[in-house]
Design an enzyme around this catalytic site. Structure first.
Site, PDB file in Angstrom:
ATOM      1  N   LYS A 179       0.866  -1.182   0.000  1.00  0.00           N
ATOM      2  CA  LYS A 179       0.000   0.000   0.000  1.00  0.00           C
ATOM      3  C   LYS A 179       0.906   1.236   0.000  1.00  0.00           C
ATOM      4  CE  LYS A 179      -2.583   3.462   1.619  1.00  0.00           C
ATOM      5  NZ  LYS A 179      -2.029   4.798   1.348  1.00  0.00           N
ATOM      6  N   GLU A 254       8.902   2.665  11.274  1.00  0.00           N
ATOM      7  CA  GLU A 254       9.963   3.657  11.130  1.00  0.00           C
ATOM      8  C   GLU A 254       9.262   4.989  10.969  1.00  0.00           C
ATOM      9  OE1 GLU A 254      12.134   6.430  10.324  1.00  0.00           O
ATOM     10  OE2 GLU A 254      11.894   5.747   8.270  1.00  0.00           O
ATOM     11  N   CYS A 288      13.408  11.594   6.549  1.00  0.00           N
ATOM     12  CA  CYS A 288      13.291  11.357   7.987  1.00  0.00           C
ATOM     13  C   CYS A 288      14.642  11.501   8.679  1.00  0.00           C
ATOM     14  CB  CYS A 288      12.684   9.993   8.267  1.00  0.00           C
ATOM     15  SG  CYS A 288      13.560   8.620   7.502  1.00  0.00           S
ATOM     16  N   GLU A 389       9.077  17.533  14.192  1.00  0.00           N
ATOM     17  CA  GLU A 389       9.562  17.271  12.844  1.00  0.00           C
ATOM     18  C   GLU A 389       8.820  18.157  11.850  1.00  0.00           C
ATOM     19  OE1 GLU A 389      10.795  13.358  10.336  1.00  0.00           O
ATOM     20  OE2 GLU A 389       8.727  13.398  11.059  1.00  0.00           O
TER      21      GLU A 389
END
Length: 487
Positions: A179, A254, A288, A389
């Site tokens: 997906k 993650e 990331c 973030e």
């Protein structure tokens, strides 16, 4: 919004067939550089997902019976097909999410390398001989596949991340339901086309596109999905975790990072500046592992700051397909709005903008989601831009006096994905390696990126503490069976 009548509609790939979703609904993939429609992908339902999982479940019974060499040969063929189509795939990636064409081509080449690495895993050992207490018996362990695994992947690395999950899952005998993020699902379809052309058996790899709340959550909740590997936001990751854990399924997460790069007084300042430029601003800061906090000792702070700002001012922002573009747009309108929010929040919290903070003035860029690379000064740990973030081209400069203070500031966040230090002092290096709370630690190198043959993952809120890539992927995508044979 501009429309493109020639835009192709891409289908799901289930049991070796390309087919429309049962809902007949589609989702437009938008080019963030100019808002053109790159293509349409399926808005699938749980019914479509169930069909894909069932196909994978049936296929896994035969797939796991193949030797590792046989499975590896198919991975080699998939790598060859992707390499053959590298320019088309990379161009599609640039059009879908905005990163420059050279970056997109480099990522696609990395996907090829990952496939070839795991193809070789098919010839490596999958167990150990273990001494038995009975001298007439044979005891050994063997790694066996989990079954059907669900892979949920993000938009920022639309080739590398799906492949670094798919390749180990397949080589170790699992079948896959992928997906991808809807923002880059056209790129995912082109990758799966290569697997199809490589001759994988029907049902071994399946592609189902659609909303995360339907397909992603559906994978986490599905009783026939043995494991879920997810890369994305912390918020969605926690939802995946709860759903998978509730039914005892294996899961791998993650998630975010707020990665520090420390510059010591004895650092090579030019090298550190180059690392921040590459690791913090390439891919529009949408990694990331990007360097979002740069923690600099006071002795070189002014020199570093001035050199960094001078380099940032040289950056050419534009369409990623233009050869002179250094940095492309944010990947979507939503991400553009998020970055603009954090820039405003930084100003409100008292940080000082040294460069950027706005959008390009060029008229030809008015129709895209562009933000100029931004550097903040006078940032403290209590500020939002030092804690959350951003996932954009925003760098927060933070001044410290000692290496110990730098490490303390670096650790003062909920995340622990990657971290770097620039110094020539061996004591500082060893202290940093021991005390930094991060899964990926680098010395005199940028925070972004990871070697495909090395374990990758974070500490604290950045991951579920399992590791991806390299031989470490075997730990997640297999389980151990211990065998005792008495003659």
């Amino acid at each position: 919004m501009e429309t493109t009548v020639q835009a192709t509609t891409y289908l799901n790939y289930i049991n070796g067939n390309w087919q429309a979703a049962t809902s007949e609904d589609v989702i437009a993939s938008i080019n963030p550089a100019n808002k053109e429609i790159v293509g349409y992908v399926q808005s699938s339902t749980r019914e479509d997902l169930n069909e894909a999982v069932q196909a994978a479940k049936v296929a896994q019974k035969l797939w796991k019976k193949l030797s590792g060499v046989e499975r590896g040969n198919l991975l080699f063929k998939a790598a060859d097909m992707i390499e053959k189509n590298i320019d088309d795939i990379a161009k599609t990636m640039t059009r879908e999410m905005g990163k420059t064409f050279p970056e997109a081509k480099g990522e696609t080449a990395r996907g090829v390398a990952i496939l070839r690495f795991y193809a070789g895993e098919g010839m490596r050992k999958m167990g150990d001989i273990i001494p038995a207490s009975d001298g007439t018996a044979l005891q050994f362990s063997k790694r066996v596949p989990l079954g059907v695994v669900g892979l949920i992947t993000p938009w920022n690395f639309p080739v590398a991340i799906p492949i670094w999950k798919t390749a180990p899952a397949l080589i170790y005998g699992n079948t896959v339901v992928l997906k991808p993020a809807t923002e880059t699902a056209v790129t995912a379809a082109k990758i799966v086309e290569c697997f199809d052309q490589a001759g994988f058996p029907n049902g071994v790899i399946n592609l189902v596109t659609g909303k995360g709340s339907v397909i992603g959550q559906g994978l986490a909740e599905h009783e026939d999905i043995a494991a879920v590997s997810f890369t994305g936001s912390n918020t969605i990751g926690k939802q995946i975790e709860m759903a998978a854990a509730a039914r005892g399924a294996k899961y791998q997460l993650e998630m975010g990072g707020k990665n520090p790069l420390i510059v010591a007084n004895d650092a090579d300042v030019d090298l550190a500046v180059a690392a921040v430029m590459s690791g913090g601003l390439k891919s529009t800061g949408q990694k990331c592992t990007c360097s979002s906090r740069v923690i600099v000792q006071s002795g070189v702070y002014e020199e570093f700051k001035n050199k960094l700002v001078a380099e940032v001012r040289k950056i050419k922002v534009g369409n990623g397909l233009d050869s002179d573009t250094w940095m492309g747009p944010c990947a979507s309108e939503g991400q553009y709005n998020t970055v603009k929010y954090y820039i405003q929040k930084g100003i409100e919290d008292g940080a000082k903008i040294l460069v950027g903070g706005d959008s390009p003035e060029s008229e030809e860029l008015n129709n895209g989601f562009y933000v100029n690379p931004t550097v903040f000064d006078e940032v403290t740990s209590s500020m939002t831009i030092a804690q959350e973030e951003i996932f954009g081209p925003v760098i927060a400069l933070m001044k410290v006096e000692t290496i110990e203070e730098a490490i303390a500031v670096a650790n003062d966040v909920e995340f622990g994905l990657s971290a770097s230090i620039f110094t020539k002092d061996i004591t500082s290096i060893l202290t940093f390696i021991d005390d930094i709370e991060a899964g990926l630690v680098r010395v005199n190198y940028e925070t972004a990126g990871v070697e495909l043959q090395a374990p990758f993952g974070g500490m604290k809120a950045s991951s579920s503490h399992s590791r991806e890539q390299g031989e470490a992927a075997k730990e997640f995508f297999t389980t151990t069976k211990t065998v005792f044979i008495k003659g």
